[in-house]
Enzyme design. Structure first.
Site, mmCIF file in Angstrom:
data_model
loop_
_atom_site.group_PDB
_atom_site.id
_atom_site.type_symbol
_atom_site.label_atom_id
_atom_site.label_comp_id
_atom_site.label_asym_id
_atom_site.label_seq_id
_atom_site.Cartn_x
_atom_site.Cartn_y
_atom_site.Cartn_z
ATOM 1 N N GLU A 1 13.210 -4.220 3.237
ATOM 2 C CA GLU A 1 13.058 -5.402 3.654
ATOM 3 C C GLU A 1 13.606 -6.394 2.588
ATOM 4 O O GLU A 1 13.861 -5.719 1.307
ATOM 5 C CB GLU A 1 11.211 -7.039 3.233
ATOM 6 C CG GLU A 1 11.030 -7.789 3.377
ATOM 7 C CD GLU A 1 9.864 -8.483 3.097
ATOM 8 O OE1 GLU A 1 9.242 -7.530 3.423
ATOM 9 O OE2 GLU A 1 9.328 -9.595 3.791
ATOM 10 N N GLY B 1 7.091 -5.632 -6.663
ATOM 11 C CA GLY B 1 5.363 -5.267 -7.379
ATOM 12 C C GLY B 1 5.657 -4.545 -6.042
ATOM 13 O O GLY B 1 5.363 -2.994 -6.830
ATOM 14 N N ALA B 2 5.702 -4.440 -4.978
ATOM 15 C CA ALA B 2 5.844 -3.235 -3.732
ATOM 16 C C ALA B 2 5.925 -3.740 -2.501
ATOM 17 O O ALA B 2 5.983 -4.596 -2.367
ATOM 18 C CB ALA B 2 3.882 -3.354 -3.473
ATOM 19 N N MET B 3 5.734 -2.916 -1.539
ATOM 20 C CA MET B 3 6.344 -3.314 -0.233
ATOM 21 C C MET B 3 5.019 -1.986 0.548
ATOM 22 O O MET B 3 4.989 -1.560 0.968
ATOM 23 C CB MET B 3 7.868 -2.905 0.495
ATOM 24 C CG MET B 3 7.824 -2.696 1.409
ATOM 25 S SD MET B 3 8.539 -4.601 1.648
ATOM 26 C CE MET B 3 8.465 -4.332 3.272
ATOM 27 N N HIS C 1 -3.157 -7.121 -2.028
ATOM 28 C CA HIS C 1 -1.686 -7.852 -0.920
ATOM 29 C C HIS C 1 -1.773 -7.245 -0.006
ATOM 30 O O HIS C 1 -1.414 -7.413 1.444
ATOM 31 C CB HIS C 1 -1.538 -8.277 -2.189
ATOM 32 C CG HIS C 1 0.244 -9.227 -1.295
ATOM 33 N ND1 HIS C 1 0.261 -10.295 -1.366
ATOM 34 C CD2 HIS C 1 0.895 -8.764 -0.700
ATOM 35 C CE1 HIS C 1 1.407 -10.763 -1.191
ATOM 36 N NE2 HIS C 1 2.231 -10.073 -0.369
ATOM 37 N N GLU C 2 -1.070 -5.875 0.043
ATOM 38 C CA GLU C 2 0.539 -5.039 0.657
ATOM 39 C C GLU C 2 -0.536 -4.753 2.401
ATOM 40 O O GLU C 2 -0.498 -4.142 2.452
ATOM 41 C CB GLU C 2 0.548 -3.552 -0.417
ATOM 42 C CG GLU C 2 1.516 -4.070 -1.368
ATOM 43 C CD GLU C 2 2.822 -5.125 -1.238
ATOM 44 O OE1 GLU C 2 2.694 -5.093 0.514
ATOM 45 O OE2 GLU C 2 2.879 -5.786 -2.137
ATOM 46 N N HIS D 1 -1.728 -7.028 4.315
ATOM 47 C CA HIS D 1 -0.558 -7.377 4.955
ATOM 48 C C HIS D 1 -0.736 -6.400 6.419
ATOM 49 O O HIS D 1 0.852 -7.132 7.547
ATOM 50 C CB HIS D 1 0.511 -6.658 4.556
ATOM 51 C CG HIS D 1 1.303 -8.231 3.911
ATOM 52 N ND1 HIS D 1 2.402 -9.362 4.402
ATOM 53 C CD2 HIS D 1 2.217 -7.960 2.630
ATOM 54 C CE1 HIS D 1 2.502 -9.876 3.270
ATOM 55 N NE2 HIS D 1 2.690 -9.141 2.033
ATOM 56 N N GLU E 1 4.066 -14.003 4.171
ATOM 57 C CA GLU E 1 3.305 -14.098 1.965
ATOM 58 C C GLU E 1 2.288 -14.958 1.823
ATOM 59 O O GLU E 1 1.253 -14.415 1.656
ATOM 60 C CB GLU E 1 4.520 -14.279 1.695
ATOM 61 C CG GLU E 1 5.722 -13.065 2.212
ATOM 62 C CD GLU E 1 4.997 -11.943 1.944
ATOM 63 O OE1 GLU E 1 3.664 -11.858 0.912
ATOM 64 O OE2 GLU E 1 5.761 -10.876 2.156
HETATM 65 N N1 B3K Z 1 7.140 -7.795 1.111
HETATM 66 C C1 B3K Z 1 7.494 -7.385 0.104
HETATM 67 C C2 B3K Z 1 8.709 -8.291 -0.263
HETATM 68 C C3 B3K Z 1 9.488 -7.959 -0.515
HETATM 69 C C4 B3K Z 1 10.773 -8.335 -1.136
HETATM 70 C C5 B3K Z 1 12.163 -7.956 -0.153
HETATM 71 N N2 B3K Z 1 13.144 -8.819 -2.116
HETATM 72 C C6 B3K Z 1 6.470 -7.612 -1.512
HETATM 73 C C7 B3K Z 1 5.194 -8.433 -0.460
HETATM 74 O O1 B3K Z 1 5.497 -9.548 -1.111
HETATM 75 O O2 B3K Z 1 4.625 -7.864 -0.453
HETATM 76 ZN ZN ZN Z 2 3.585 -9.942 0.057
#
Ligand code: B3K
Ligand code: ZN
Length: 871
Positions: free
Chosen positions: A128, A268-270, A304-305, A308, A327
């Site tokens: 991402e 932070g994380a993905m 959070h992750e 998602h 987000e």
């Molecule tokens: N979706 C990712 C963020 C990605 C950033 C890319 N440059 C983390 C998050 O918001 O959970």
């Molecule tokens: Zn996020």
């Protein structure tokens, strides 16, 4: 760098994809010198697009080597396609076909940490927003969703663990030391959610039974030495899964949920489907090495992750302008989760403070943009506080306006309507409209207008009729490209209190007009309004409170958030007055009313320590800067330091008592109550240290040496290191280094403590640290600790009058831009605010921006921020 780098992409130009990919089959041969990727795509014309003769357009990074390309087995020669900056175009393709593409990548040379790269010897990915196009040629846009099947082949000894999205379906060995694993992800997903990991990793395993009885294996992978730091993340994950079932009715949908901790990570994380990749700083937690803040971050980011998986993965974004769809909603979800797990009021205070300090500053700067931006040059620059935090506030307002029951119905409908689709923020609001029957068209301005609205409130009270009247006027300043703003629809939660603190009214008003009047009848005496309770809208509030009214609200408001807020408003007012005195050369003063109000809070053992700590923390220099007409760094620093010192001396005994009361001697626990006690204890210690008295230095040293946890140890270290006791400070810093030099995350804290040391000589210290062996300019965590530690948390020295801080930052950005543009652009933020400072500083900052602008070959990331800042 390409000529395309300065191109602007517009929301209004959105076109649905001409080609869809139903299946994507990938094979990665991971070698030391290079990686070969074979991609087989099942391509078909999008039935929803009329023109079937559109060329097939695939994105692909310029630096990627294309080894082979074929359609239905027919090799294409270079004359059969066009390849230009970032794009590959093939004309005259059939309506259905299989495209095969082989690319060669150099992950070990990938310092941008986007696409496939190596972190400490392991392979990992970050796709991402547009990283997948650095792996293979693909319609790398979120509205193209495909089912992925991925095979990883690698040396078994070096990379015993091979992971990708979904479930493992096959594996084997080639007899020559290599092994392979095939993963299958049944859920169609956009390419940005693709992930792989290959490495020698240890694992903590657990399991979870979903509400409907599905068994899920939970696996958290990390380096072997970190295996003892994974329990908290695991517990947080299980809490988050249970919470999402209870509050949103959402279950997990694969057999395995994996989290992998990596040390080199841009953010932070993905949330990659079934295979989250985390910055170690957001997953590893152990009382000995992690502060309370770190524990809270792990809990929040893991949740959070996980959230998602529904808000982002099952229902994703149509295009990147819709980023806040996933987000903003997910931040709202994780904030509510954290509020339920800990103290709701404290969480709200933290979030409101972040918004008021940093998001309001973004809203007032050259990069200001709506929650749904209208254009961008580089999408990575739009992972902002506006899209995330303000976006979450927008969802929170919907929640407030509809009430939790209707909001839940709306979210159910949204997930049901759009499962498996890539949609827009309009679709989200439409679901809320459908369940509530309300017209939210005016509300949608929150998505399209940038800037922080201002509420100007005045009131009249008629003691004969008992009628109280509240006049509310809203306005919003211009922002880049938006001169005039229309009024917003927002909830204004409020109460009315009698002078003695009794609550006369509590409710929520709805604002829609530019100017509105609200009448309250049967009000026995002139009330004090408690406005914008719980920070019910992300706005600034201007109401002329008297000091006495603020102190009354601080004592009596039934809304915990507004109690805190009244105290903050009072402190801000006093600090602004001291700033004025400082500039006028008059002596500064700390009034007795403040001292007695604080004494009352400090000695009231019935109050939650966490709340007391929040109330007794003066607004930060960053927040005072945001509030200033023109930022006077020196006056802000002087006034705040004066006030802290005065409160330290005046309340020395009370600080000591609070310290002793909170220093229970109990073993470390990561629960909200214990964290609250530690925060008040360490705040008290910080005030004691400000008196400059030897016994408190001894107390701090004792705490440093005897504490069983990083929160207390680090607090003591930073207090001593930032104090006038330079020798003891140096001694403890050295001891800390000796003790923790092999713990990367602890060393980040060590760098950060020194970078934010406000005593003279700060720049020389950070310069020296940048050549220290623990520092590594390739690692984003280290850069954030040292560079952001100095530029964002040591404002007085960063803004040194001679401009040395600005030059140092610009040097770094120019150097980093060649290596990691995303990080370079992010670190640039403090310079973008140059217009807010005095003419001398503004000129020095502008000169550094200009110097960057004059440099050939800026990345699109840095170019966008620099050029917009100079406009
Ligand atoms: N979706 C990712 C963020 C990605 C950033 C890319 N440059 C983390 C998050 O918001 O959970
Ligand atoms: Zn996020």
């Amino acid at each position: 760098m390409s000529s395309k780098q300065h191109e602007t992409i517009y929301l209004e130009d959105y076109q649905p994809p001409a080609w869809l990919i139903s299946h994507t089959e990938l094979r990665f041969e991971l070698e030391e010198e290079h990686t070969l990727v074979r991609a087989q795509l099942s391509v078909r014309a999008n039935p929803a697009v009329a023109d079937k003769r559109m060329p097939l357009e695939l994105f692909g990074d310029e630096a990627m080597e294309l080894c082979r390309l074929s359609i239905d087995g027919q090799i294409l020669e270079t004359c059969d396609y066009q390849r230009d900056a970032g794009c590959l175009r093939i004309q005259n393709v059939p309506e259905h076909f299989t495209l095969e593409c082989v690319t060669r990548l150099l992950p070990h040379e990938n310092t941008a940490l986007e696409g496939l790269y190596k972190s400490d010897g392991m392979f990992c990915t970050q796709c991402e927003a547009e990283g997948f196009r650095r792996i293979t040629f693909f319609p790398d846009r979120p509205d193209v969703m495909s089912v992925f099947r991925t095979t990883l082949v690698a040396d078994k000894a070096r990379y015993p663990v091979l992971l990708s999205n979904g479930n493992p379906v096959d594996n084997g060995e080639d007899g020559e030391g290599r092994h392979w694993v095939t993963w299958d992800d049944p859920w169609p997903k956009p390419s940005y959610l693709f992930a792989l990991v290959a490495g020698d990793l240890a694992l903590l395993e657990d399991n979870y039974t979903t509400l409907s009885g599905r068994e899920v294996a939970l696996r958290i992978y990390a380096e072997r030495k970190d295996l003892d730091k994974l329990d908290y993340a695991m517990q947080s994950l299980k809490n988050a899964m249970r919470w999402d079932e209870g509050v949103y009715g959402r279950e997990y949908d694969l057999d395995i949920y994996m989290i992998v901790a990596v040390d080199f990570f841009n953010m932070g994380a993905m949330e990659n489907k079934g295979l989250n990749i985390f910055n170690t700083s957001c997953v590893l937690a152990h009382p000995k090495t992690t502060t309370d803040l770190g524990f809270q971050r792990v809990e929040g980011v893991v949740a959070h992750e996980y959230f998602h998986n529904w808000s982002g993965n099952r229902v994703t974004c149509r295009d990147w302008f819709q980023l806040s769809l996933k987000e903003g909603f997910t931040v709202f979800r994780d904030a509510e989760f954290s509020a339920d797990m800990n103290s709701r009021t404290v969480k709200r205070i933290e979030d409101a403070t972040l918004l008021r300090t940093a998001q309001f500053a973004e809203d007032g700067g050259p990069m200001a943009h709506p929650v749904r931006p209208e254009s961008y040059m580089e999408i990575s620059n739009f992972y902002t506080l506006t899209v995330y935090e303000k976006g979450a506030e927008v969802v929170r307002m919907l929640h407030t306006l509809l009430g939790s029951e209707l909001f839940r119905k709306g979210s159910d409908l949204y997930f049901e309507r759009h499962d498996g689709q890539a949609v827009t923020t309009d679709d989200f609001v439409a679901a809320m409209e459908a369940v509530s029957g309300r017209d939210l068209s005016q509300f949608k301005r929150w998505y399209s207008q940038a800037g922080t609205p201002l509420l100007t409130v005045s009131d009249q009270y008629d003691e004969h009729t008992g009628e109280y009247c509240l006049n509310v006027r809203q306005s919003c300043p211009p922002s880049p490209g938006q001169e005039h703003k229309q009024p917003y629809h927002m909830p204004l939660a409020m109460g009315l209190l009698a002078e003695d603190g009794a609550e006369l009214y509590a409710g929520c008003l709805e604002l829609t007009g530019e100017e509105q009047q609200f009448r309250f009848t049967d009000i026995a005496s002139r009330p004090v309004p408690s406005l914008l309770r719980g920070f019910s809208a992300p706005v600034k509030l201007d109401y002329q409170y008297s000091d006495a009214q603020l102190l009354m609200l601080l004592r009596h408001d039934t809304d915990g958030f507004n109690r805190w807020d009244a105290g903050q408003r009072f402190c801000i007012r006093l600090l602004q007055e001291q700033m004025r005195r400082y500039r006028a050369g008059e002596p500064m003063q700390c009034p007795d009313v403040l001292i007695s109000a604080w004494r009352e809070l400090l000695t009231d053992a019935s109050l939650e320590p966490a709340m007391v700590a929040q109330c007794l923390e003066l607004p930060s220099e960053a927040q005072l800067s945001e509030l200033a007409e023109q930022i006077d760094v020196t006056a802000i620093h002087a006034a705040r330091e004066f006030m802290r010192a005065a409160l330290a001396t005046a309340l020395e005994q009370e600080w000591l008592q609070a310290y002793q009361r909170c220093d229970t001697g109990a073993a470390y626990a990561a629960d909200a109550a214990s964290m609250g006690r530690r925060s008040l204890k360490n705040l008290a210690l910080s005030y004691l240290m400000l008196t400059g008295c030897e016994p408190w230095l001894e107390l701090a040293r004792q705490q440093y040496e005897q504490s069983d946890n990083m929160t207390d140890q680090l607090a003591a270290l930073s207090l001593v290191a930032h104090s006038g006791f330079r020798e003891t400070g140096a001694e403890l810093l050295q001891a800390f280094y000796q003790q923790w030099q092999h713990e990367a995350l602890v060393m980040n804290q060590w760098l950060s403590v020194q970078a934010s040391d406000p005593t003279p000589g700060a720049l020389a210290r950070v310069q020296a640290l940048s050549t220290h062996p623990v520092f590594d300019a390739r690692n984003p965590n280290k850069l954030r600790a040292l560079i952001a530690g100095f530029c964002a948390r040591n404002l007085f020295h960063f803004h040194a009058e001679d401009g040395s801080g600005y030059e140092w930052l610009a040097d770094w950005i120019l150097q980093l831009d060649r290596r990691n543009p995303q990080i370079a652009a992010r670190l640039l933020t403090p310079l973008t605010r140059w217009k807010r400072y005095d003419t001398e500083r503004a000129a020095l900052m502008q000169a550094q921006l200009q110097r960057m602008m004059d440099t050939a070959e800026l990345s699109a990331d840095v170019y966008e921020v620099v050029s917009k800042s100079l406009m």
